[in-house]
Design a protein around this motif. Sequence first.
Motif, PDB file in Angstrom:
ATOM      1  N   ASP A 229       0.857  -1.187   0.000  1.00 53.76           N
ATOM      2  CA  ASP A 229       0.000   0.000   0.000  1.00 53.76           C
ATOM      3  C   ASP A 229       0.893   1.237   0.000  1.00 53.76           C
ATOM      4  OD1 ASP A 229      -1.704   2.127   0.591  1.00 53.76           O
ATOM      5  OD2 ASP A 229      -2.879   0.969   2.040  1.00 53.76           O
ATOM      6  N   ALA A 230       1.046   1.843  -1.170  1.00 50.76           N
ATOM      7  CA  ALA A 230       1.941   2.993  -1.318  1.00 50.76           C
ATOM      8  C   ALA A 230       1.488   4.175  -0.466  1.00 50.76           C
ATOM      9  CB  ALA A 230       2.045   3.402  -2.784  1.00 50.76           C
TER      10      ALA A 230
ATOM     11  N   ALA B 193      13.322   7.705   6.105  1.00 49.38           N
ATOM     12  CA  ALA B 193      11.867   7.850   5.969  1.00 49.38           C
ATOM     13  C   ALA B 193      11.525   8.755   4.790  1.00 49.38           C
ATOM     14  CB  ALA B 193      11.270   8.405   7.256  1.00 49.38           C
ATOM     15  N   MET B 194      12.284   9.811   4.613  1.00 45.79           N
ATOM     16  CA  MET B 194      12.050  10.714   3.492  1.00 45.79           C
ATOM     17  C   MET B 194      12.234   9.977   2.168  1.00 45.79           C
ATOM     18  SD  MET B 194      14.027  14.227   2.391  1.00 45.79           S
ATOM     19  CE  MET B 194      15.536  13.333   2.062  1.00 45.79           C
ATOM     20  N   LYS B 195      13.307   9.196   2.062  1.00 44.42           N
ATOM     21  CA  LYS B 195      13.585   8.479   0.812  1.00 44.42           C
ATOM     22  C   LYS B 195      12.499   7.457   0.495  1.00 44.42           C
ATOM     23  CE  LYS B 195      18.542   9.172   0.605  1.00 44.42           C
ATOM     24  NZ  LYS B 195      19.876   8.587   0.705  1.00 44.42           N
ATOM     25  N   LEU B 196      12.102   6.660   1.484  1.00 43.32           N
ATOM     26  CA  LEU B 196      11.063   5.670   1.227  1.00 43.32           C
ATOM     27  C   LEU B 196       9.736   6.351   0.910  1.00 43.32           C
ATOM     28  CD1 LEU B 196      10.085   2.790   0.958  1.00 43.32           C
ATOM     29  CD2 LEU B 196       9.783   2.719   3.453  1.00 43.32           C
TER      30      LEU B 196
ATOM     31  N   ASN C  95       5.809   6.404  -7.008  1.00 41.80           N
ATOM     32  CA  ASN C  95       5.499   5.086  -7.576  1.00 41.80           C
ATOM     33  C   ASN C  95       6.697   4.484  -8.306  1.00 41.80           C
ATOM     34  OD1 ASN C  95       3.943   2.847  -8.107  1.00 41.80           O
ATOM     35  ND2 ASN C  95       3.099   3.703  -9.991  1.00 41.80           N
ATOM     36  N   ARG C  96       7.768   4.266  -7.525  1.00 39.83           N
ATOM     37  CA  ARG C  96       8.974   3.647  -8.075  1.00 39.83           C
ATOM     38  C   ARG C  96       9.132   2.263  -7.443  1.00 39.83           C
ATOM     39  NH1 ARG C  96      11.745   8.821  -6.350  1.00 39.83           N
ATOM     40  NH2 ARG C  96      13.164   7.434  -5.231  1.00 39.83           N
ATOM     41  N   PRO C  97       8.320   1.294  -7.876  1.00 44.52           N
ATOM     42  CA  PRO C  97       8.285  -0.019  -7.219  1.00 44.52           C
ATOM     43  C   PRO C  97       9.623  -0.760  -7.239  1.00 44.52           C
ATOM     44  CG  PRO C  97       7.026  -0.063  -9.268  1.00 44.52           C
ATOM     45  CD  PRO C  97       7.417   1.357  -9.022  1.00 44.52           C
ATOM     46  N   GLU C  98      10.460  -0.478  -8.212  1.00 39.27           N
ATOM     47  CA  GLU C  98      11.754  -1.162  -8.297  1.00 39.27           C
ATOM     48  C   GLU C  98      12.693  -0.745  -7.166  1.00 39.27           C
ATOM     49  OE1 GLU C  98      12.132   2.703 -10.433  1.00 39.27           O
ATOM     50  OE2 GLU C  98      10.603   1.142 -10.434  1.00 39.27           O
ATOM     51  N   GLU C  99      12.384   0.363  -6.474  1.00 34.54           N
ATOM     52  CA  GLU C  99      13.237   0.851  -5.386  1.00 34.54           C
ATOM     53  C   GLU C  99      12.637   0.617  -4.004  1.00 34.54           C
ATOM     54  OE1 GLU C  99      14.605   4.923  -6.069  1.00 34.54           O
ATOM     55  OE2 GLU C  99      14.105   4.664  -8.189  1.00 34.54           O
ATOM     56  N   ILE C 100      11.409   0.125  -3.945  1.00 34.42           N
ATOM     57  CA  ILE C 100      10.695   0.048  -2.668  1.00 34.42           C
ATOM     58  C   ILE C 100      11.376  -0.890  -1.673  1.00 34.42           C
ATOM     59  CG2 ILE C 100       8.999  -1.766  -3.179  1.00 34.42           C
ATOM     60  CD1 ILE C 100       7.862   1.455  -1.677  1.00 34.42           C
TER      61      ILE C 100
END
Length: 109
Positions: A46-47, A73-76, A83-88
């Motif tokens: 859940d983004a 926390a800022m980065k995540l 919506n950058r799922p490859e970095e999550i």
Amino acid sequence: MHIINYKTLEEMFLGKTDKVELLIDALKERLPEWLTEVEEAQASKDAEATRNICHRIRGAAGTITAEKLENAAMKLGDIAKENRPEEITTGYENLIMAINELDDYTKND
């Protein structure tokens, strides 16, 4: 980057270390709750929930100069927002590491 920037924090409270310790104690109480919330948001993919918990963690971490936690926390939160799922996964792992590092650091205080 500091785990907690005590010098800046003490300056903010004009050297009143009792107030600094109260803030840090309040933060320590929140760490397990944050871990659970971050893990639940990650598990549900859940983004919006991820972004919201990151926003709360970032604000609290900034208040007590927990720079590494604030940054993670800022980065995540940005990853979720953009919506950058490859970095999550990497962002999530970095936030968990920062929370655990702060927890360990404050236990040794």
